[in-house]
Design a protein around this motif. Structure first.
Motif, PDB file in Angstrom:
ATOM      1  N   GLU A 138      -4.814  -3.791   3.528  1.00 16.88           N
ATOM      2  CA  GLU A 138      -5.150  -4.134   4.901  1.00 16.88           C
ATOM      3  C   GLU A 138      -3.165  -3.710   5.352  1.00 16.88           C
ATOM      4  O   GLU A 138      -2.444  -4.036   6.063  1.00 16.88           O
ATOM      5  CB  GLU A 138      -5.438  -3.456   6.133  1.00 16.88           C
ATOM      6  CG  GLU A 138      -5.344  -3.768   6.900  1.00 16.88           C
ATOM      7  CD  GLU A 138      -6.385  -4.085   8.539  1.00 16.88           C
ATOM      8  OE1 GLU A 138      -6.738  -3.251   9.288  1.00 16.88           O
ATOM      9  OE2 GLU A 138      -6.716  -5.007   7.987  1.00 16.88           O
ATOM     10  N   LYS A 139      -3.329  -6.020   4.890  1.00 15.17           N
ATOM     11  CA  LYS A 139      -2.116  -6.143   4.727  1.00 15.17           C
ATOM     12  C   LYS A 139      -0.725  -6.233   3.724  1.00 15.17           C
ATOM     13  O   LYS A 139       0.154  -5.990   4.540  1.00 15.17           O
ATOM     14  CB  LYS A 139      -2.798  -8.203   4.598  1.00 15.17           C
ATOM     15  CG  LYS A 139      -1.249  -8.563   4.887  1.00 15.17           C
ATOM     16  CD  LYS A 139      -2.246 -10.405   4.489  1.00 15.17           C
ATOM     17  CE  LYS A 139      -1.249 -11.842   4.900  1.00 15.17           C
ATOM     18  NZ  LYS A 139      -1.790 -12.978   4.117  1.00 15.17           N
ATOM     19  N   TYR A 140      -0.790  -5.004   2.828  1.00 18.88           N
ATOM     20  CA  TYR A 140      -0.067  -5.093   1.380  1.00 18.88           C
ATOM     21  C   TYR A 140       0.614  -3.847   1.301  1.00 18.88           C
ATOM     22  O   TYR A 140       0.790  -3.677   0.599  1.00 18.88           O
ATOM     23  CB  TYR A 140      -0.140  -5.845   0.482  1.00 18.88           C
ATOM     24  CG  TYR A 140       0.004  -7.433   0.785  1.00 18.88           C
ATOM     25  CD1 TYR A 140       0.974  -8.185   1.027  1.00 18.88           C
ATOM     26  CD2 TYR A 140      -1.131  -8.123   0.643  1.00 18.88           C
ATOM     27  CE1 TYR A 140       0.569  -9.863   1.535  1.00 18.88           C
ATOM     28  CE2 TYR A 140      -1.326  -9.842   0.955  1.00 18.88           C
ATOM     29  CZ  TYR A 140      -0.477 -10.234   1.120  1.00 18.88           C
ATOM     30  OH  TYR A 140      -0.547 -12.026   1.351  1.00 18.88           O
ATOM     31  N   GLU A 141      -0.660  -2.927   2.839  1.00 18.26           N
ATOM     32  CA  GLU A 141      -0.282  -1.812   2.130  1.00 18.26           C
ATOM     33  C   GLU A 141       0.883  -1.131   2.340  1.00 18.26           C
ATOM     34  O   GLU A 141       0.843   0.087   0.735  1.00 18.26           O
ATOM     35  CB  GLU A 141      -0.812  -0.261   3.541  1.00 18.26           C
ATOM     36  CG  GLU A 141      -0.341  -0.379   4.342  1.00 18.26           C
ATOM     37  CD  GLU A 141      -1.252  -0.330   5.481  1.00 18.26           C
ATOM     38  OE1 GLU A 141      -2.426   0.686   5.424  1.00 18.26           O
ATOM     39  OE2 GLU A 141      -1.278  -0.195   7.044  1.00 18.26           O
ATOM     40  N   ASP A 142       2.060  -1.259   2.962  1.00 16.02           N
ATOM     41  CA  ASP A 142       3.235  -0.555   2.946  1.00 16.02           C
ATOM     42  C   ASP A 142       4.314  -1.309   1.016  1.00 16.02           C
ATOM     43  O   ASP A 142       5.110  -0.893   0.914  1.00 16.02           O
ATOM     44  CB  ASP A 142       4.164  -1.520   3.479  1.00 16.02           C
ATOM     45  CG  ASP A 142       3.968  -1.054   5.112  1.00 16.02           C
ATOM     46  OD1 ASP A 142       3.231   0.047   5.607  1.00 16.02           O
ATOM     47  OD2 ASP A 142       3.887  -1.804   6.416  1.00 16.02           O
ATOM     48  N   LYS A 143       3.424  -2.436   0.879  1.00 14.95           N
ATOM     49  CA  LYS A 143       3.962  -2.936  -0.903  1.00 14.95           C
ATOM     50  C   LYS A 143       3.228  -1.863  -1.350  1.00 14.95           C
ATOM     51  O   LYS A 143       3.979  -1.533  -2.830  1.00 14.95           O
ATOM     52  CB  LYS A 143       3.630  -4.039  -0.424  1.00 14.95           C
ATOM     53  CG  LYS A 143       4.244  -4.880   0.375  1.00 14.95           C
ATOM     54  CD  LYS A 143       4.668  -6.187  -0.526  1.00 14.95           C
ATOM     55  CE  LYS A 143       6.065  -7.132   0.429  1.00 14.95           C
ATOM     56  NZ  LYS A 143       5.557  -8.455  -0.155  1.00 14.95           N
ATOM     57  N   VAL A 144       1.561  -1.718  -1.063  1.00 14.21           N
ATOM     58  CA  VAL A 144       0.586  -1.401  -2.513  1.00 14.21           C
ATOM     59  C   VAL A 144       1.590   0.881  -2.624  1.00 14.21           C
ATOM     60  O   VAL A 144       1.304   1.230  -3.478  1.00 14.21           O
ATOM     61  CB  VAL A 144      -0.336  -0.931  -2.372  1.00 14.21           C
ATOM     62  CG1 VAL A 144      -2.025   0.110  -3.039  1.00 14.21           C
ATOM     63  CG2 VAL A 144      -0.991  -2.646  -1.742  1.00 14.21           C
ATOM     64  N   ASP A 145       1.115   0.790  -1.681  1.00 15.92           N
ATOM     65  CA  ASP A 145       1.458   2.789  -1.198  1.00 15.92           C
ATOM     66  C   ASP A 145       2.510   3.301  -2.344  1.00 15.92           C
ATOM     67  O   ASP A 145       2.519   4.665  -2.681  1.00 15.92           O
ATOM     68  CB  ASP A 145       1.145   3.002  -0.242  1.00 15.92           C
ATOM     69  CG  ASP A 145       0.052   3.254   0.738  1.00 15.92           C
ATOM     70  OD1 ASP A 145      -0.457   2.996   0.518  1.00 15.92           O
ATOM     71  OD2 ASP A 145       0.196   2.503   2.333  1.00 15.92           O
TER      72      ASP A 145
END
Length: 251
Positions: A209-216
């Protein structure tokens, strides 16, 4: 006369200037609307999300108190639950304390305390211990049993569909998952595996949830590559495997 002519000309010029300003202002506003970038919501809708989800991580986890615990909305509750699970794992796995031994020791301690309290309450002028009666409602247990029955039937139906051979992709995925679990099970026992899963539930969702913009974006590239490799494997292997007969639906 000349002054009136000049004043009329100045008035006409001012009117023409106002009209031209309005026209240019309308053109600039329309051009800015056309050149305006898409709203963040529309751009966000086009972003790839892991597993194709359209809801937030909190809603995927149920959206209730359990999701709050997993996502550390209340740090004291989450830390308490994780600490309790860690204490149970240390007690039974590291110290090698057995469940039956623990229950017997707790029962002995409770009986000893009740015995002492029952015998000394007259000396300390206190009322004797009151042991409450337990009343369990039937409706929650019936609801749980009904929900478990529905989930079990759905799981059996899914396994039957997978074993029929109509979907080789799903069949291979399930076989690979069971094979992976068998390897993990050979490394550790059930309690350790349960504890590892519990810790992952308390760490992976909150980090995602904290790093979803990098994981996705990374997950999107990985899924594209997996689909390419599966297409090659499907062409060379799966397409040559005969599929099971399709059942005709009854009207």
């Amino acid at each position: 006369m000349a002054e009136e002519t000049e004043s009329n000309q100045s008035t006409m010029e001012s009117v023409m200037e106002k009209i031209s300003e309005k026209i240019h202002g309308h053109d600039s506003s329309s051009s800015s609307d056309h050149g305006k970038p898409a709203s963040p919501s529309s751009v966000k809708a086009k972003i790839y999300r892991l597993f194709g989800r359209e809801r937030t991580v909190h809603h995927v986890l149920g959206g209730g108190k359990l999701a709050d615990v997993f996502l550390w909305r209340n740090k004291k509750n989450s830390a308490g639950v994780l600490g309790g699970a860690t204490a149970i794992w240390v007690l039974f796995e590291l110290i090698e304390y057995h469940l039956l031994t623990l229950l017997c020791h707790i029962s002995i301690l409770a009986l000893a305390l009740l015995f002492l309290w029952s015998n000394i309450h007259t000396f300390i002028h206190k009322s004797p211990p009151h042991i409450p009666q337990v009343h369990l409602p039937e409706e929650p247990f019936l609801q749980i049993a009904s929900a478990l029955t529905i989930e079990l039937n759905q799981a059996l139906k899914l396994l039957r569909d997978i074993a029929s051979g109509r979907n080789p992709k799903k069949f291979l995925m399930v076989v690979a998952a069971f094979w992976f679990l068998s390897i993990v099970g050979s490394w550790c026992n059930f309690l350790t595996l349960f504890y590892i899963s519990f810790v992952l539930l308390h760490t992976v969702p909150v980090l995602y949830e904290k790093y979803e913009d990098k994981v996705d974006p990374f997950a999107e590239r990985a899924m594209v590559e997996i689909k390419k490799q599966y297409a090659v494997f499907d062409t060379k292997v799966l397409s040559k495997i005969p599929k099971g007969p399709l059942k005709t639906k009854k009207v």
